[in-house]
Scaffold this motif. Structure first.
Motif, PDB file in Angstrom:
ATOM      1  N   CYS A  55      -3.771 -14.077 -18.745  1.00  0.00           N
ATOM      2  CA  CYS A  55      -3.714 -12.973 -19.708  1.00  0.00           C
ATOM      3  C   CYS A  55      -3.413 -11.672 -18.959  1.00  0.00           C
ATOM      4  O   CYS A  55      -3.934 -11.443 -17.867  1.00  0.00           O
ATOM      5  CB  CYS A  55      -5.059 -12.872 -20.429  1.00  0.00           C
ATOM      6  N   LEU A  81      -4.477  -8.805 -19.644  1.00  0.00           N
ATOM      7  CA  LEU A  81      -5.699  -8.008 -19.576  1.00  0.00           C
ATOM      8  C   LEU A  81      -6.835  -8.744 -18.859  1.00  0.00           C
ATOM      9  O   LEU A  81      -7.943  -8.224 -18.754  1.00  0.00           O
ATOM     10  CB  LEU A  81      -6.153  -7.606 -20.989  1.00  0.00           C
ATOM     11  N   LEU A 135      -8.325 -11.460 -19.875  1.00  0.00           N
ATOM     12  CA  LEU A 135      -9.298 -12.052 -20.797  1.00  0.00           C
ATOM     13  C   LEU A 135      -9.284 -13.575 -20.685  1.00  0.00           C
ATOM     14  O   LEU A 135      -8.221 -14.191 -20.627  1.00  0.00           O
ATOM     15  CB  LEU A 135      -8.981 -11.635 -22.240  1.00  0.00           C
ATOM     16  N   LYS A 136     -10.461 -14.175 -20.682  1.00  0.00           N
ATOM     17  CA  LYS A 136     -10.548 -15.629 -20.559  1.00  0.00           C
ATOM     18  C   LYS A 136     -10.235 -16.337 -21.872  1.00  0.00           C
ATOM     19  O   LYS A 136      -9.784 -17.469 -21.877  1.00  0.00           O
ATOM     20  CB  LYS A 136     -11.944 -16.031 -20.073  1.00  0.00           C
ATOM     21  N   GLN A 137     -10.448 -15.669 -22.979  1.00  0.00           N
ATOM     22  CA  GLN A 137     -10.266 -16.302 -24.287  1.00  0.00           C
ATOM     23  C   GLN A 137      -8.906 -16.011 -24.924  1.00  0.00           C
ATOM     24  O   GLN A 137      -8.672 -16.368 -26.066  1.00  0.00           O
ATOM     25  CB  GLN A 137     -11.384 -15.863 -25.240  1.00  0.00           C
ATOM     26  N   CYS A 138      -8.002 -15.365 -24.212  1.00  0.00           N
ATOM     27  CA  CYS A 138      -6.694 -15.041 -24.755  1.00  0.00           C
ATOM     28  C   CYS A 138      -5.869 -16.318 -24.920  1.00  0.00           C
ATOM     29  O   CYS A 138      -5.786 -17.138 -24.008  1.00  0.00           O
ATOM     30  CB  CYS A 138      -5.969 -14.075 -23.818  1.00  0.00           C
ATOM     31  N   HIS A 176      -0.498  -9.921 -25.704  1.00  0.00           N
ATOM     32  CA  HIS A 176      -0.186 -11.342 -25.549  1.00  0.00           C
ATOM     33  C   HIS A 176       1.296 -11.681 -25.715  1.00  0.00           C
ATOM     34  O   HIS A 176       1.890 -12.284 -24.819  1.00  0.00           O
ATOM     35  CB  HIS A 176      -1.012 -12.186 -26.536  1.00  0.00           C
ATOM     36  N   ASN A 226      -6.043 -16.856 -30.341  1.00  0.00           N
ATOM     37  CA  ASN A 226      -6.858 -15.655 -30.177  1.00  0.00           C
ATOM     38  C   ASN A 226      -6.161 -14.699 -29.187  1.00  0.00           C
ATOM     39  O   ASN A 226      -6.633 -14.510 -28.077  1.00  0.00           O
ATOM     40  CB  ASN A 226      -8.249 -16.060 -29.668  1.00  0.00           C
ATOM     41  N   PRO A 227      -5.025 -14.096 -29.593  1.00  0.00           N
ATOM     42  CA  PRO A 227      -4.242 -13.289 -28.645  1.00  0.00           C
ATOM     43  C   PRO A 227      -4.840 -11.905 -28.382  1.00  0.00           C
ATOM     44  O   PRO A 227      -5.456 -11.307 -29.259  1.00  0.00           O
ATOM     45  CB  PRO A 227      -2.892 -13.157 -29.348  1.00  0.00           C
ATOM     46  N   CYS A 228      -4.628 -11.429 -27.159  1.00  0.00           N
ATOM     47  CA  CYS A 228      -5.002 -10.057 -26.822  1.00  0.00           C
ATOM     48  C   CYS A 228      -3.890  -9.125 -27.337  1.00  0.00           C
ATOM     49  O   CYS A 228      -2.835  -9.603 -27.766  1.00  0.00           O
ATOM     50  CB  CYS A 228      -5.172  -9.915 -25.297  1.00  0.00           C
ATOM     51  N   PRO A 229      -4.086  -7.812 -27.277  1.00  0.00           N
ATOM     52  CA  PRO A 229      -3.051  -6.893 -27.774  1.00  0.00           C
ATOM     53  C   PRO A 229      -1.698  -6.991 -27.060  1.00  0.00           C
ATOM     54  O   PRO A 229      -0.671  -6.650 -27.638  1.00  0.00           O
ATOM     55  CB  PRO A 229      -3.668  -5.509 -27.543  1.00  0.00           C
TER      56      PRO A 229
END
Length: 145
Positions: free
Chosen positions: A94, A96, A98-101, A110, A105-108
């Protein structure tokens, strides 16, 4: 801004330097490599030892020893060096951190970063060590700042 860790940056430059300098089976010593790529010698020695253990480069001990790259390893893609040193996080991680991206469940960043990752992945998997070596020998590329 660099996309590789400092370790990976030195590793890539060292492998390309060895390929360039070690033409026709010449072995290259650690001092010459470190000077050629502006790298701390002790740090570089650890990196090259690791790359040798992983089969990316070859080494020969003794008074006539040094590092070299055989024909088969010249055909390796640059991604092999990156993955040997930094793993595959550059190609899958990711932007950013992030482990859950994920797609679900995308980050901003992604979607935009996914496209960049894909281009980097394609470039590093397509270009091999020998291709860069040819451009270094022709003077089109440089390993110094």
């Amino acid at each position: 801004m660099a996309i590789f860790s400092k370790t990976c940056e030195y590793g890539i430059k060292a492998v390309l330097f060895i390929a360039h300098t070690g033409v026709q089976g010449r072995k290259v010593g650690i001092k010459e490599i470190a000077a050629g790529i502006d790298s701390p010698e002790f740090f570089l020695a650890k990196i090259l030892q690791d790359l040798s253990r992983k089969g990316i480069i070859n080494s020969f001990k003794g008074p006539t020893g040094g590092f070299f790259i055989d024909e088969a390893n010249l055909k390796r893609p640059l991604s092999d060096i990156v993955e040997a040193i930094d793993g595959d996080g550059l190609f899958r991680g990711c932007a950013l951190g992030l482990k859950q991206c994920s797609e679900i469940n995308p980050c901003p960043l992604h979607e935009e970063f996914k496209a960049i990752r894909t281009r980097i992945y394609d470039m590093l998997h397509t270009i091999n060590i020998d291709q860069f070596n040819q451009e270094l020998m022709s003077g089109l590329l440089s390993l110094k700042k």
